[in-house]
Design a protein around this motif. Sequence first.
Motif, short mmCIF file in Angstrom:
data_model
loop_
_atom_site.label_atom_id
_atom_site.label_comp_id
_atom_site.label_asym_id
_atom_site.label_seq_id
_atom_site.Cartn_x
_atom_site.Cartn_y
_atom_site.Cartn_z
N GLN A 146 -21.58 -31.91 -32.98
CA GLN A 146 -22.02 -30.73 -32.76
C GLN A 146 -21.72 -30.20 -31.83
O GLN A 146 -21.87 -30.96 -30.49
N LEU A 147 -21.47 -29.04 -31.49
CA LEU A 147 -21.15 -28.30 -30.26
C LEU A 147 -22.57 -27.97 -29.47
O LEU A 147 -23.31 -26.99 -30.13
N THR A 148 -23.02 -28.78 -28.62
CA THR A 148 -24.37 -28.81 -27.98
C THR A 148 -24.32 -27.41 -27.10
O THR A 148 -25.39 -27.20 -26.54
N MET A 149 -23.22 -27.04 -26.55
CA MET A 149 -22.95 -25.95 -25.76
C MET A 149 -22.84 -24.66 -26.43
O MET A 149 -22.31 -24.62 -27.58
N ALA A 150 -23.31 -23.43 -25.84
CA ALA A 150 -22.95 -22.21 -26.41
C ALA A 150 -21.54 -21.85 -26.56
O ALA A 150 -20.81 -22.26 -25.49
N ARG A 151 -21.12 -20.92 -27.51
CA ARG A 151 -19.63 -20.60 -27.38
C ARG A 151 -19.40 -19.79 -25.91
O ARG A 151 -18.33 -19.75 -25.67
N THR A 152 -20.43 -19.06 -25.60
CA THR A 152 -20.04 -18.43 -24.50
C THR A 152 -19.75 -19.17 -23.18
O THR A 152 -18.96 -19.01 -22.24
N ASP A 153 -20.71 -20.42 -23.13
CA ASP A 153 -20.16 -21.59 -22.32
C ASP A 153 -18.84 -22.04 -22.38
O ASP A 153 -18.06 -22.22 -21.44
N ILE A 154 -18.34 -22.31 -23.42
CA ILE A 154 -17.11 -22.87 -23.90
C ILE A 154 -16.12 -21.82 -23.37
O ILE A 154 -15.00 -22.34 -22.84
N ALA A 155 -16.36 -20.55 -23.61
CA ALA A 155 -15.42 -19.52 -23.28
C ALA A 155 -15.28 -19.55 -21.79
O ALA A 155 -14.07 -19.46 -21.28
N ASN A 156 -16.53 -19.74 -21.00
CA ASN A 156 -16.45 -19.57 -19.69
C ASN A 156 -15.58 -20.72 -19.20
O ASN A 156 -14.67 -20.59 -18.22
N TYR A 157 -15.82 -21.82 -19.56
CA TYR A 157 -15.17 -23.18 -19.15
C TYR A 157 -13.83 -22.99 -19.47
O TYR A 157 -13.02 -23.51 -18.69
#
Length: 250
Positions: free
Chosen positions: A193-204
Motif C-alpha cells: 500500500q502507498l501509505t503516503m499521499a500522491r501529492t507527497d509522492i509528486a513532491n518527493y
Amino acid sequence: MTGTAFPRLDSSVLADDGDELNFCSTCAFSQACLSQGMDKASLKDLHMLVEHVGPLHAGDHVFREGDPFEAIAAVRAGTVKTYIVDREGREHVLGFHLPGEVIGLNAIDGETYPCNAVALDTVMLCRFSFPRISVLATRVPGLQQHLFRLMSRDIGNAALLAGDWSADQRMASFLIGLSRRLAARGFSADRFQLTMARTDIANYLRLAPETVSRVLKRFQDDGLLKVDRRELELAARDKLEALAAPVLRL
C-alpha cells in the motif's frame, strides 16, 4: 511476516519486542549486532538505551525543525515522512521512512534537527540516545560501521533524483526502491500500500501531482501495475526495473 502486504499494523506487530534473546522483527540495528556475534542478551547496554515511542497517529510529529538533537529513532511500524518548509511556506518532501529505517541521522552534524518528521499512519518507534549510542558504537565496531552505512545510504538516496530523468523513470525507481526496502524487512515485494499521499509522492519526485496520477494510470493500462486506490501490485516487475535502471544504477 514474509510475503505479507505492507503495512501490517495488527497488535502482534505493534507489540513486537522480540524476547530475551531475539531482537524485534524490524530492529534497525540487529544485523550489525548479530554480525558481531552478539544477541540481544549480550547487548543489554544497547537495550537499555531504547525508549519505545508510540503509537503515533497520522499527523503527529516525531520532531520538528529546530528541536534540540538528542536522539535518533528507528521505525518499528508505519511510515514517517521527513520534510522542510521554505521561506515562502512551500513544503519539500525529503523522504519516506519504513520499518527498520532510521530518522534523525541528518542532525548529527548540528545541535538541532534540520527538518521535520511526521507520522503518515500508525507509527511505532525505538528512540536511541545519540550520545550514549555513540559511546557504545566505539565498543561495537559493527554498530559504528552500520551507522556510517545508514548515513551513506541517506546521502545516496537524496542524490538519485538529481538527474534529468523522465517522469516514468522517476516513478518506476520510486516503486522498485520501495519494493526492495519492504522486501528486506520481510514484506511482500510485489504487493503493498502507498501509505503516503500522491501529492507527497509528486513532491518527493519533483513532479506535478497530475503527472504522478497520469503515469500510474499509464503503467496500469500497459499492464505494469494493478492499482486499487492506494493498493498496488507490481504486475510486470522486469519492465519496471528496466525503467528504473538508469536512476537506481541497477
